[in-house]
Design a protein around this motif. Structure first.
Motif, PDB file in Angstrom:
ATOM      1  N   ARG A  14      42.856  47.847  58.147  1.00  0.00           N
ATOM      2  CA  ARG A  14      43.242  46.737  57.273  1.00  0.00           C
ATOM      3  C   ARG A  14      42.410  45.496  57.603  1.00  0.00           C
ATOM      4  NH1 ARG A  14      47.618  45.914  54.166  1.00  0.00           N
ATOM      5  NH2 ARG A  14      49.099  47.296  55.222  1.00  0.00           N
ATOM      6  N   PRO A  15      41.756  44.895  56.599  1.00  0.00           N
ATOM      7  CA  PRO A  15      40.959  43.693  56.868  1.00  0.00           C
ATOM      8  C   PRO A  15      41.816  42.567  57.441  1.00  0.00           C
ATOM      9  CG  PRO A  15      40.477  44.576  54.684  1.00  0.00           C
ATOM     10  CD  PRO A  15      41.684  45.302  55.187  1.00  0.00           C
ATOM     11  N   ASP A  16      41.212  41.792  58.306  1.00  0.00           N
ATOM     12  CA  ASP A  16      41.931  40.699  58.957  1.00  0.00           C
ATOM     13  C   ASP A  16      41.808  39.437  58.102  1.00  0.00           C
ATOM     14  OD1 ASP A  16      43.331  39.185  60.721  1.00  0.00           O
ATOM     15  OD2 ASP A  16      41.700  38.967  62.174  1.00  0.00           O
ATOM     16  N   MET A  17      42.615  39.353  57.061  1.00  0.00           N
ATOM     17  CA  MET A  17      42.634  38.164  56.217  1.00  0.00           C
ATOM     18  C   MET A  17      44.045  37.938  55.718  1.00  0.00           C
ATOM     19  SD  MET A  17      40.631  39.587  52.862  1.00  0.00           S
ATOM     20  CE  MET A  17      41.072  41.088  52.001  1.00  0.00           C
ATOM     21  N   ARG A  18      44.322  36.700  55.322  1.00  0.00           N
ATOM     22  CA  ARG A  18      45.683  36.331  54.928  1.00  0.00           C
ATOM     23  C   ARG A  18      45.915  36.735  53.472  1.00  0.00           C
ATOM     24  NH1 ARG A  18      46.219  30.136  56.730  1.00  0.00           N
ATOM     25  NH2 ARG A  18      48.362  30.486  55.997  1.00  0.00           N
ATOM     26  N   MET A  19      46.275  37.989  53.293  1.00  0.00           N
ATOM     27  CA  MET A  19      46.515  38.505  51.963  1.00  0.00           C
ATOM     28  C   MET A  19      47.728  39.417  52.032  1.00  0.00           C
ATOM     29  SD  MET A  19      45.253  38.258  48.896  1.00  0.00           S
ATOM     30  CE  MET A  19      43.676  37.527  49.368  1.00  0.00           C
ATOM     31  N   PRO A  20      48.717  39.248  51.154  1.00  0.00           N
ATOM     32  CA  PRO A  20      49.898  40.118  51.196  1.00  0.00           C
ATOM     33  C   PRO A  20      49.509  41.580  50.998  1.00  0.00           C
ATOM     34  CG  PRO A  20      49.867  38.784  49.192  1.00  0.00           C
ATOM     35  CD  PRO A  20      48.809  38.242  50.077  1.00  0.00           C
TER      36      PRO A  20
ATOM     37  N   TRP B  48      50.870  43.903  49.393  1.00  0.00           N
ATOM     38  CA  TRP B  48      51.075  44.487  48.075  1.00  0.00           C
ATOM     39  C   TRP B  48      49.904  44.225  47.133  1.00  0.00           C
ATOM     40  CZ3 TRP B  48      50.993  40.266  44.923  1.00  0.00           C
ATOM     41  CH2 TRP B  48      51.515  39.055  45.409  1.00  0.00           C
ATOM     42  N   SER B  49      48.962  43.392  47.551  1.00  0.00           N
ATOM     43  CA  SER B  49      47.800  43.091  46.722  1.00  0.00           C
ATOM     44  C   SER B  49      46.684  44.095  46.978  1.00  0.00           C
ATOM     45  CB  SER B  49      47.285  41.680  47.015  1.00  0.00           C
ATOM     46  OG  SER B  49      46.038  41.461  46.371  1.00  0.00           O
ATOM     47  N   TRP B  50      46.026  44.560  45.911  1.00  0.00           N
ATOM     48  CA  TRP B  50      44.866  45.437  46.060  1.00  0.00           C
ATOM     49  C   TRP B  50      43.741  44.731  46.826  1.00  0.00           C
ATOM     50  CZ3 TRP B  50      40.498  43.274  44.181  1.00  0.00           C
ATOM     51  CH2 TRP B  50      40.640  42.280  43.216  1.00  0.00           C
ATOM     52  N   ALA B  51      43.763  43.395  46.809  1.00  0.00           N
ATOM     53  CA  ALA B  51      42.728  42.638  47.507  1.00  0.00           C
ATOM     54  C   ALA B  51      42.902  42.668  49.023  1.00  0.00           C
ATOM     55  CB  ALA B  51      42.721  41.195  47.008  1.00  0.00           C
ATOM     56  N   SER B  52      43.982  43.273  49.512  1.00  0.00           N
ATOM     57  CA  SER B  52      44.204  43.354  50.964  1.00  0.00           C
ATOM     58  C   SER B  52      43.489  44.542  51.587  1.00  0.00           C
ATOM     59  CB  SER B  52      45.708  43.458  51.263  1.00  0.00           C
ATOM     60  OG  SER B  52      46.224  44.707  50.825  1.00  0.00           O
ATOM     61  N   VAL B  53      42.866  45.407  50.761  1.00  0.00           N
ATOM     62  CA  VAL B  53      42.185  46.595  51.271  1.00  0.00           C
ATOM     63  C   VAL B  53      40.783  46.660  50.671  1.00  0.00           C
ATOM     64  CG1 VAL B  53      44.363  47.831  51.526  1.00  0.00           C
ATOM     65  CG2 VAL B  53      43.048  48.088  49.412  1.00  0.00           C
ATOM     66  N   SER B  54      40.007  47.632  51.091  1.00  0.00           N
ATOM     67  CA  SER B  54      38.671  47.837  50.532  1.00  0.00           C
ATOM     68  C   SER B  54      38.536  49.282  50.079  1.00  0.00           C
ATOM     69  CB  SER B  54      37.593  47.509  51.572  1.00  0.00           C
ATOM     70  OG  SER B  54      37.755  48.304  52.730  1.00  0.00           O
ATOM     71  N   GLY B  55      37.832  49.478  48.960  1.00  0.00           N
ATOM     72  CA  GLY B  55      37.651  50.825  48.424  1.00  0.00           C
ATOM     73  C   GLY B  55      37.918  50.884  46.941  1.00  0.00           C
TER      74      GLY B  55
ATOM     75  N   VAL C 173      31.091  39.038  52.847  1.00  0.00           N
ATOM     76  CA  VAL C 173      32.186  38.321  53.502  1.00  0.00           C
ATOM     77  C   VAL C 173      33.496  38.815  52.888  1.00  0.00           C
ATOM     78  CG1 VAL C 173      33.190  36.065  54.004  1.00  0.00           C
ATOM     79  CG2 VAL C 173      30.697  36.311  53.829  1.00  0.00           C
ATOM     80  N   THR C 174      34.343  39.475  53.694  1.00  0.00           N
ATOM     81  CA  THR C 174      35.563  40.087  53.145  1.00  0.00           C
ATOM     82  C   THR C 174      36.521  39.061  52.550  1.00  0.00           C
ATOM     83  OG1 THR C 174      36.591  40.028  55.345  1.00  0.00           O
ATOM     84  CG2 THR C 174      35.447  42.047  54.714  1.00  0.00           C
ATOM     85  N   THR C 175      36.512  37.834  53.054  1.00  0.00           N
ATOM     86  CA  THR C 175      37.423  36.818  52.527  1.00  0.00           C
ATOM     87  C   THR C 175      37.015  36.346  51.136  1.00  0.00           C
ATOM     88  OG1 THR C 175      36.165  35.134  53.735  1.00  0.00           O
ATOM     89  CG2 THR C 175      38.156  35.989  54.780  1.00  0.00           C
ATOM     90  N   ASP C 176      35.863  36.809  50.633  1.00  0.00           N
ATOM     91  CA  ASP C 176      35.439  36.473  49.267  1.00  0.00           C
ATOM     92  C   ASP C 176      36.100  37.375  48.226  1.00  0.00           C
ATOM     93  OD1 ASP C 176      33.817  34.484  50.190  1.00  0.00           O
ATOM     94  OD2 ASP C 176      31.930  35.572  49.960  1.00  0.00           O
ATOM     95  N   ARG C 177      37.006  38.236  48.654  1.00  0.00           N
ATOM     96  CA  ARG C 177      37.594  39.248  47.764  1.00  0.00           C
ATOM     97  C   ARG C 177      38.121  38.641  46.466  1.00  0.00           C
ATOM     98  NH1 ARG C 177      37.223  44.699  47.018  1.00  0.00           N
ATOM     99  NH2 ARG C 177      39.119  45.862  47.404  1.00  0.00           N
ATOM    100  N   LEU C 178      38.883  37.553  46.539  1.00  0.00           N
ATOM    101  CA  LEU C 178      39.382  36.901  45.328  1.00  0.00           C
ATOM    102  C   LEU C 178      38.448  35.814  44.810  1.00  0.00           C
ATOM    103  CD1 LEU C 178      43.251  36.777  45.824  1.00  0.00           C
ATOM    104  CD2 LEU C 178      41.874  38.411  44.549  1.00  0.00           C
ATOM    105  N   PRO C 179      37.805  35.007  45.651  1.00  0.00           N
ATOM    106  CA  PRO C 179      36.872  34.013  45.116  1.00  0.00           C
ATOM    107  C   PRO C 179      35.780  34.613  44.235  1.00  0.00           C
ATOM    108  CG  PRO C 179      37.371  33.482  47.387  1.00  0.00           C
ATOM    109  CD  PRO C 179      38.038  34.808  47.099  1.00  0.00           C
ATOM    110  N   ALA C 180      35.298  35.810  44.566  1.00  0.00           N
ATOM    111  CA  ALA C 180      34.225  36.431  43.793  1.00  0.00           C
ATOM    112  C   ALA C 180      34.710  36.935  42.438  1.00  0.00           C
ATOM    113  CB  ALA C 180      33.605  37.584  44.579  1.00  0.00           C
ATOM    114  N   LEU C 181      36.017  36.872  42.200  1.00  0.00           N
ATOM    115  CA  LEU C 181      36.603  37.283  40.923  1.00  0.00           C
ATOM    116  C   LEU C 181      37.154  36.087  40.151  1.00  0.00           C
ATOM    117  CD1 LEU C 181      37.145  40.001  39.431  1.00  0.00           C
ATOM    118  CD2 LEU C 181      39.410  39.991  40.461  1.00  0.00           C
ATOM    119  N   ALA C 182      37.066  34.900  40.736  1.00  0.00           N
ATOM    120  CA  ALA C 182      37.705  33.722  40.158  1.00  0.00           C
ATOM    121  C   ALA C 182      37.138  33.370  38.794  1.00  0.00           C
ATOM    122  CB  ALA C 182      37.569  32.534  41.108  1.00  0.00           C
ATOM    123  N   GLY C 183      35.845  33.549  38.592  1.00  0.00           N
ATOM    124  CA  GLY C 183      35.246  33.221  37.304  1.00  0.00           C
ATOM    125  C   GLY C 183      35.807  34.064  36.176  1.00  0.00           C
TER     126      GLY C 183
END
Length: 674
Positions: free
Chosen positions: A483-489, A491-498, A432-442
């Motif tokens: 570009r993934p379709d999620m609400r991420m600025p 300038w954040s690396w979390a707005s892309v994949s790779g 799930v692409t929207t997990d980009r930051l939640p999966a790093l929260a810990g």
């Protein structure tokens, strides 16, 4: 008198076989390739010693028992008939001793000559007395399956040693317990039910690190089955095969409770998911043990694997002075430094095949946060904790001696810089692409606690206090997705994949002026409402191209000899171009910006190029005179329609345009990135 007479007789020089490098048995005929004196002479002119399969057979026929045993072993391994083999003691390069064979088609396989008695304090090459073999390393024979008594007894031994003697591995918060646990029953019972326990008392518990499969959602805890499982439990037979095996392992180890994400979080309850996800750091940090299903990626796959096929097992080749010598394929291993740095000459290693779990996004924080991990791999069990890294085959014993053990042991997340965390995590895929930051929260929470960071200073995957070291990131590979379709600025690396890396050299004239990031909940979980960063720096106008227009420009920039005047970014793909003034260069976009849809940038679009770094290089001519060139690192920004001085990020250009030329066309400007 007889002893004196014998001592005066000339001693026969020891002979070493020129193929297998074992001492030649006295009844074997000599060959010109044999080595007299000591086996080190085989390496007098090279760092390795070569022989062919034909040499091995020839030596077998002249009476060398060790060559005959090796030839038989290679037949078992399916490696007979190889073109060339190289004994490599690795005296002048990192790595443990090995034998690499190469077939006629160019494919390579790596083997080891092992003994459980081989010394660990120094390579056998430097032993005062000749060892049974020059390329010998410490190693142990593996059990037939990772689930048999021998393997599980070894796991129990590692756990007991860690509990009793490793001060760094003790739990940091003995009072913490997850909101839900699964009770397995004690080792004396044989219950076929898992009990779902809410608000349990503080107890030792294990956690499971696993890769979700198509089967997982159908077994997950949901609002519809929550009350039934709370009242009646869950039949163990209903679990995926891998989880049934985990129950068996933990009962064997005497751990009565386990936390499994899909069975302890109500998956279709957003509030429950957010609440439990926020506890991930504490859950894995305080688990008595994390069991990692590191090789499992298929539905109904067992945690255990039988590896007793002839091509996988060890083969005895010698018995010398009571010491058993055997040959085996070298197994793949990983280290705290990273999978990619783990196996010296094994270039064919594919982590996606060897350890599909360890390349997943959610698993990254599970690895970093867990104090102890027991990995079930294709070939063996691997143990990681803060004071040891062990495996059944003994590879870590040899290699930690060579490389230095402390660099290979697990460390808390706080020992890594945030740029290292970004690099290690960003390349890992998520379902799930929207997990980009939640999966790093810990990890974010653990670092905030260790460094006394305020979670309010967390900016969409960056820490405000480390912004200068991380903000100017770039893809280290050509983009593969729009570009993934999620609400991420942007300038954040979390707005892309790779694969992402951060520019970590001094910034060039950049001044951060402020930021404004709004969240709808926990900042570390990344539920972003809006986010902007203001800064100032030197900018110049440019134009980006792609598609037919860029191909036409590329052709027009070639001279009669076919040499192109286009400046080349070493990281960039040739599919995208940038023009500044009268010069053209390639660049690396943050995503496939030529794909229609969100983030599409038409060819010929105006962009703003922001200078953020420089690279200095020198070239020497035939007379020995050097010329220094300073080139720019540029962030490519596109103006946001209807928003004065607001820009979105679209890519990076590096080491192309000369700094002086760029500065002559630039001006200093304040910008807001969104």
């Amino acid at each position: 008198m007889l002893d004196l007479f014998k001592s005066l007789l000339p001693k026969k020089e020891r002979q070493w076989c020129g193929a297998c490098l074992f001492e030649l048995n006295p009844t074997a005929k000599s060959l010109s390739s044999d080595i007299g004196g000591r086996y080190e002479y085989a390496f007098a002119e090279s760092d390795d010693h070569e022989f062919s399969y034909a040499d091995l057979i020839k030596s077998s026929k002249r009476g060398c028992d060790r060559c005959k045993a090796l030839a038989s072993a290679f037949e078992s391994f399916g490696a007979a008939g190889f073109e060339v083999a190289r004994w490599e003691p690795h005296l002048n390069s990192p790595g443990s001793p090995l034998l690499e064979i190469t077939s006629a088609d160019g494919t390579s396989q790596v083997f080891e000559i092992c003994s459980s008695e081989a010394p660990l304090d120094r390579p056998v090459f430097f032993a005062d007395d000749p060892s049974p073999h020059v390329v010998l390393c410490r190693g142990y024979k593996l059990s037939r399956t990772t689930g048999d008594n021998e393997a599980l007894d070894q796991a129990a031994k590692w756990l007991t040693e860690c509990r009793t003697s490793h001060g760094e591995c003790r739990v940091s918060d003995a009072e913490f317990v997850p909101n839900r646990l699964l009770y397995l029953g004690d080792s004396r019972t044989d219950s076929n039910i898992l009990e779902l326990v809410e608000k349990p008392a503080p107890v030792p518990y294990a956690a499971l690190s696993h890769r979700w499969t198509k089967e997982t959602p159908s077994k997950s805890l949901l609002t519809s089955n929550f009350l039934d499982r709370k009242q009646n439990g869950m039949p163990i037979a209903y679990l995926p095969r891998m989880m049934q095996d985990v129950v068996l392992v933990l009962r064997r180890l005497g751990i009565e409770y386990i936390w499994i994400d899909c069975l302890c979080i109500i998956q279709d309850d957003k509030d429950d998911w957010k609440r439990e996800a926020a506890l991930m750091a504490s859950i894995y940090t305080n688990a008595e043990l994390t069991v990692a299903a590191s090789w499992c990626d298929q539905s109904d796959q067992s945690l255990f694997r039988d590896h007793s096929m002839p091509q996988e097992i060890s083969v005895d080749v010698a018995q010398i002075d009571g010491q058993s010598i055997f040959i085996r394929r070298r197994k793949h291993h990983f280290t705290w430094l990273g999978i990619e740095s783990s196996a010296d000459t094994m270039a064919a290693e594919n982590p996606d095949i060897e350890w599909p779990l360890l390349n997943r996004g959610w698993v990254y924080q599970e690895q970093l946060l867990s104090r102890r991990m027991l990995h079930f791999t294709q070939n063996e069990l691997i143990w990681e904790c803060f004071e040891e890294t062990r495996c059944e085959c003994g590879w870590y014993d040899t290699n930690t001696r060579i490389f230095g053990a402390r660099d290979w042991y697990k460390r808390s997340p706080a020992t890594k810089s945030w740029s290292q965390v970004i690099k290690g995590y960003a390349k890992r895929p998520l379902t799930v692409t929207t997990d980009r930051l939640p999966a790093l929260a810990g990890i974010g929470k653990a670092i905030a606690s260790a460094k006394d960071y305020d979670p309010a200073e967390y900016l969409c995957g960056f820490w405000e206090k480390e912004l200068e070291e991380t903000f100017f990131w770039y893809l280290s590979e050509p983009p593969l997705h729009p570009r993934p379709d999620m609400r991420m600025p942007t300038w954040s690396w979390a707005s892309v994949s790779g694969d992402v890396e951060c520019w970590q050299v001094s910034l060039e004239g950049i001044e951060f002026l402020g930021n404004d990031v709004q969240y709808s909940g926990d900042p570390l979980l990344g539920d972003v409402v809006s986010g902007m960063v203001s800064l100032s720096g030197h900018v110049a106008s440019g134009i980006v191209y792609h598609g037919r227009e860029w191909k036409s420009i590329s052709e027009s920039q070639k001279d009669a000899s076919g040499t192109s005047s286009i400046l080349t970014d070493s990281r960039a793909t040739e599919d995208y171009g940038l023009q500044i003034g009268g010069q053209f260069a390639t660049f690396n976009p943050d995503y496939k910006l030529d794909v229609p849809g969100k983030g599409f940038v038409p060819s010929g679009s105006q962009v703003l190029c922001l200078l953020f770094g420089r690279t200095t290089s020198s070239e020497w001519d035939e007379s020995g005179e050097s010329a220094e060139t300073i080139t720019t690192h540029l962030l490519l920004l596109r103006h946001v329609d209807g928003a004065p001085l607001r820009y979105e990020r679209i890519g990076v250009n590096a080491t192309c345009f000369e700094l002086d030329v760029f500065m002559s066309q630039s001006e200093r400007q304040q910008l807001t990135l969104v």
